[in-house]
Design a protein around this motif. Sequence first.
Motif, PDB file in Angstrom:
ATOM      1  N   ASP A   1      28.665  49.896  34.932  1.00 25.37           N
ATOM      2  CA  ASP A   1      28.617  48.565  35.492  1.00 25.37           C
ATOM      3  C   ASP A   1      29.584  48.388  36.663  1.00 25.37           C
ATOM      4  OD1 ASP A   1      28.013  47.246  32.262  1.00 25.37           O
ATOM      5  OD2 ASP A   1      26.591  47.310  33.914  1.00 25.37           O
ATOM      6  N   MET A   2      30.708  49.103  36.639  1.00 18.98           N
ATOM      7  CA  MET A   2      31.618  49.029  37.778  1.00 18.98           C
ATOM      8  C   MET A   2      30.927  49.565  39.021  1.00 18.98           C
ATOM      9  SD  MET A   2      34.497  47.594  37.159  1.00 18.98           S
ATOM     10  CE  MET A   2      35.567  48.126  38.472  1.00 18.98           C
ATOM     11  N   ASP A   3      30.114  50.600  38.865  1.00 20.12           N
ATOM     12  CA  ASP A   3      29.385  51.139  40.011  1.00 20.12           C
ATOM     13  C   ASP A   3      28.473  50.077  40.609  1.00 20.12           C
ATOM     14  OD1 ASP A   3      30.588  53.599  39.810  1.00 20.12           O
ATOM     15  OD2 ASP A   3      28.950  54.506  38.690  1.00 20.12           O
ATOM     16  N   ALA A   4      27.814  49.313  39.753  1.00 22.05           N
ATOM     17  CA  ALA A   4      26.928  48.252  40.238  1.00 22.05           C
ATOM     18  C   ALA A   4      27.718  47.203  41.009  1.00 22.05           C
ATOM     19  CB  ALA A   4      26.185  47.610  39.069  1.00 22.05           C
ATOM     20  N   LEU A   5      28.927  46.902  40.540  1.00 24.14           N
ATOM     21  CA  LEU A   5      29.774  45.935  41.230  1.00 24.14           C
ATOM     22  C   LEU A   5      30.080  46.416  42.649  1.00 24.14           C
ATOM     23  CD1 LEU A   5      31.692  43.439  41.267  1.00 24.14           C
ATOM     24  CD2 LEU A   5      33.441  44.949  40.327  1.00 24.14           C
ATOM     25  N   PHE A   6      30.443  47.676  42.790  1.00 31.04           N
ATOM     26  CA  PHE A   6      30.761  48.202  44.113  1.00 31.04           C
ATOM     27  C   PHE A   6      29.512  48.381  44.964  1.00 31.04           C
ATOM     28  CE2 PHE A   6      34.549  49.771  41.737  1.00 31.04           C
ATOM     29  CZ  PHE A   6      35.471  49.013  42.418  1.00 31.04           C
ATOM     30  N   ASP A   7      28.407  48.804  44.364  1.00 27.38           N
ATOM     31  CA  ASP A   7      27.172  48.996  45.119  1.00 27.38           C
ATOM     32  C   ASP A   7      26.663  47.681  45.701  1.00 27.38           C
ATOM     33  OD1 ASP A   7      27.259  51.695  44.596  1.00 27.38           O
ATOM     34  OD2 ASP A   7      25.843  51.587  42.914  1.00 27.38           O
ATOM     35  N   ALA A   8      26.851  46.592  44.976  1.00 28.64           N
ATOM     36  CA  ALA A   8      26.361  45.286  45.428  1.00 28.64           C
ATOM     37  C   ALA A   8      27.317  44.601  46.400  1.00 28.64           C
ATOM     38  CB  ALA A   8      26.132  44.379  44.218  1.00 28.64           C
ATOM     39  N   ALA A   9      28.525  45.123  46.514  1.00 30.83           N
ATOM     40  CA  ALA A   9      29.543  44.477  47.337  1.00 30.83           C
ATOM     41  C   ALA A   9      29.279  44.717  48.820  1.00 30.83           C
ATOM     42  CB  ALA A   9      30.920  45.028  46.975  1.00 30.83           C
ATOM     43  N   PRO A  10      29.764  43.784  49.651  1.00 36.63           N
ATOM     44  CA  PRO A  10      29.697  44.008  51.095  1.00 36.63           C
ATOM     45  C   PRO A  10      30.449  45.282  51.465  1.00 36.63           C
ATOM     46  CG  PRO A  10      30.449  41.777  50.596  1.00 36.63           C
ATOM     47  CD  PRO A  10      30.390  42.524  49.303  1.00 36.63           C
ATOM     48  N   ALA A  15      39.999  41.015  48.773  1.00 35.15           N
ATOM     49  CA  ALA A  15      40.586  40.958  47.435  1.00 35.15           C
ATOM     50  C   ALA A  15      39.936  39.835  46.628  1.00 35.15           C
ATOM     51  CB  ALA A  15      42.096  40.747  47.536  1.00 35.15           C
ATOM     52  N   SER A  16      39.728  38.690  47.246  1.00 37.04           N
ATOM     53  CA  SER A  16      39.122  37.567  46.515  1.00 37.04           C
ATOM     54  C   SER A  16      37.659  37.851  46.182  1.00 37.04           C
ATOM     55  CB  SER A  16      39.265  36.261  47.287  1.00 37.04           C
ATOM     56  OG  SER A  16      38.565  36.330  48.512  1.00 37.04           O
ATOM     57  N   GLY A  17      36.949  38.527  47.065  1.00 37.65           N
ATOM     58  CA  GLY A  17      35.559  38.885  46.785  1.00 37.65           C
ATOM     59  C   GLY A  17      35.454  39.842  45.616  1.00 37.65           C
ATOM     60  N   PHE A  18      36.353  40.829  45.560  1.00 34.77           N
ATOM     61  CA  PHE A  18      36.359  41.761  44.439  1.00 34.77           C
ATOM     62  C   PHE A  18      36.717  41.042  43.148  1.00 34.77           C
ATOM     63  CE2 PHE A  18      38.578  44.622  41.553  1.00 34.77           C
ATOM     64  CZ  PHE A  18      37.574  45.549  41.321  1.00 34.77           C
ATOM     65  N   GLY A  21      33.732  39.077  41.920  1.00 33.64           N
ATOM     66  CA  GLY A  21      32.704  39.970  41.405  1.00 33.64           C
ATOM     67  C   GLY A  21      33.062  40.562  40.062  1.00 33.64           C
ATOM     68  N   LEU A  22      34.306  41.013  39.920  1.00 34.13           N
ATOM     69  CA  LEU A  22      34.720  41.603  38.643  1.00 34.13           C
ATOM     70  C   LEU A  22      34.738  40.564  37.536  1.00 34.13           C
ATOM     71  CD1 LEU A  22      35.692  43.971  36.965  1.00 34.13           C
ATOM     72  CD2 LEU A  22      38.033  43.470  37.738  1.00 34.13           C
ATOM     73  N   CYS A  23      35.215  39.369  37.822  1.00 32.31           N
ATOM     74  CA  CYS A  23      35.258  38.316  36.796  1.00 32.31           C
ATOM     75  C   CYS A  23      33.842  37.937  36.344  1.00 32.31           C
ATOM     76  CB  CYS A  23      36.041  37.107  37.294  1.00 32.31           C
ATOM     77  SG  CYS A  23      37.819  37.479  37.407  1.00 32.31           S
ATOM     78  N   LYS A  24      32.896  37.876  37.261  1.00 35.88           N
ATOM     79  CA  LYS A  24      31.504  37.603  36.882  1.00 35.88           C
ATOM     80  C   LYS A  24      30.950  38.734  36.030  1.00 35.88           C
ATOM     81  CE  LYS A  24      30.479  34.621  40.754  1.00 35.88           C
ATOM     82  NZ  LYS A  24      30.013  34.540  42.119  1.00 35.88           N
ATOM     83  N   LEU A  25      31.262  39.965  36.378  1.00 35.50           N
ATOM     84  CA  LEU A  25      30.819  41.114  35.600  1.00 35.50           C
ATOM     85  C   LEU A  25      31.394  41.045  34.184  1.00 35.50           C
ATOM     86  CD1 LEU A  25      29.417  43.922  35.471  1.00 35.50           C
ATOM     87  CD2 LEU A  25      31.600  44.884  36.212  1.00 35.50           C
ATOM     88  N   LEU A  26      32.669  40.725  34.064  1.00 34.05           N
ATOM     89  CA  LEU A  26      33.304  40.638  32.752  1.00 34.05           C
ATOM     90  C   LEU A  26      32.704  39.521  31.904  1.00 34.05           C
ATOM     91  CD1 LEU A  26      37.013  41.224  33.793  1.00 34.05           C
ATOM     92  CD2 LEU A  26      35.507  42.829  32.595  1.00 34.05           C
ATOM     93  N   GLU A  27      32.446  38.381  32.524  1.00 36.99           N
ATOM     94  CA  GLU A  27      31.840  37.257  31.803  1.00 36.99           C
ATOM     95  C   GLU A  27      30.462  37.613  31.265  1.00 36.99           C
ATOM     96  OE1 GLU A  27      31.855  33.998  34.556  1.00 36.99           O
ATOM     97  OE2 GLU A  27      34.039  33.792  34.474  1.00 36.99           O
ATOM     98  N   SER A  28      29.761  38.503  31.928  1.00 38.38           N
ATOM     99  CA  SER A  28      28.414  38.872  31.490  1.00 38.38           C
ATOM    100  C   SER A  28      28.429  39.947  30.394  1.00 38.38           C
ATOM    101  CB  SER A  28      27.576  39.343  32.681  1.00 38.38           C
ATOM    102  OG  SER A  28      28.042  40.586  33.160  1.00 38.38           O
ATOM    103  N   LEU A  87      43.092  51.631  36.623  1.00 37.04           N
ATOM    104  CA  LEU A  87      43.840  51.697  35.363  1.00 37.04           C
ATOM    105  C   LEU A  87      44.809  50.525  35.227  1.00 37.04           C
ATOM    106  CD1 LEU A  87      44.607  55.499  34.960  1.00 37.04           C
ATOM    107  CD2 LEU A  87      43.241  54.067  33.423  1.00 37.04           C
ATOM    108  N   GLN A  88      45.416  50.121  36.331  1.00 35.32           N
ATOM    109  CA  GLN A  88      46.334  48.986  36.282  1.00 35.32           C
ATOM    110  C   GLN A  88      45.574  47.686  35.999  1.00 35.32           C
ATOM    111  OE1 GLN A  88      48.194  49.735  40.062  1.00 35.32           O
ATOM    112  NE2 GLN A  88      49.870  50.889  39.127  1.00 35.32           N
ATOM    113  N   ILE A  89      44.407  47.536  36.591  1.00 35.22           N
ATOM    114  CA  ILE A  89      43.578  46.362  36.312  1.00 35.22           C
ATOM    115  C   ILE A  89      43.156  46.370  34.844  1.00 35.22           C
ATOM    116  CG2 ILE A  89      41.348  45.257  36.799  1.00 35.22           C
ATOM    117  CD1 ILE A  89      41.726  46.236  39.740  1.00 35.22           C
TER     118      ILE A  89
END
Length: 142
Positions: A1-10, A15-18, A21-28, A87-89
């Motif tokens: 799913d992280m790959d999908a996040l990066f593939d769909a990104a501009p 930083a705010s866009g990422f 995107g990550l928060c929406k991914l986590l909520e799903s 890893l830090q995230i």
Amino acid sequence: DMDALFDAAPLQQSASGFTDGLCKLLESHPLWLRLIPITHVILEQNIEYEAARDFKRVLLSGLARSGAKMEEKLDFIPHGSGQMVLLQIYAMLIGVQNLVEPAPVVKKLIAQESEMSILAIQLSGIFPGMLAAYLTGLSGTN
């Protein structure tokens, strides 16, 4: 799913866009969120060497792939540091999720004692700000 996040990104994401995107991914993925804190303290404590090795190899492969994509999409992530940033995230997320999903007795205490209300933490109320501050620090912007 992280790959999908990066593939769909501009192509060059902020930083705010990422963060968004990550928060929406986590909520799903609510089940994934509930499993995150127990992976290392329970599951990894009760598996055989071979299973641990296989799990960690899958983790490393995903980190390498997603870390490289992160470096490509977020130009403020230095080359070769994407895996460590992820890893830090992940470590931040483990800590926050432990607060979001307290033990039943603690959940009851927080609900019944008004002075404890600040401890009723929601992921959406704390994690996005932490992540944005961390990424903003990495990017050197305000």
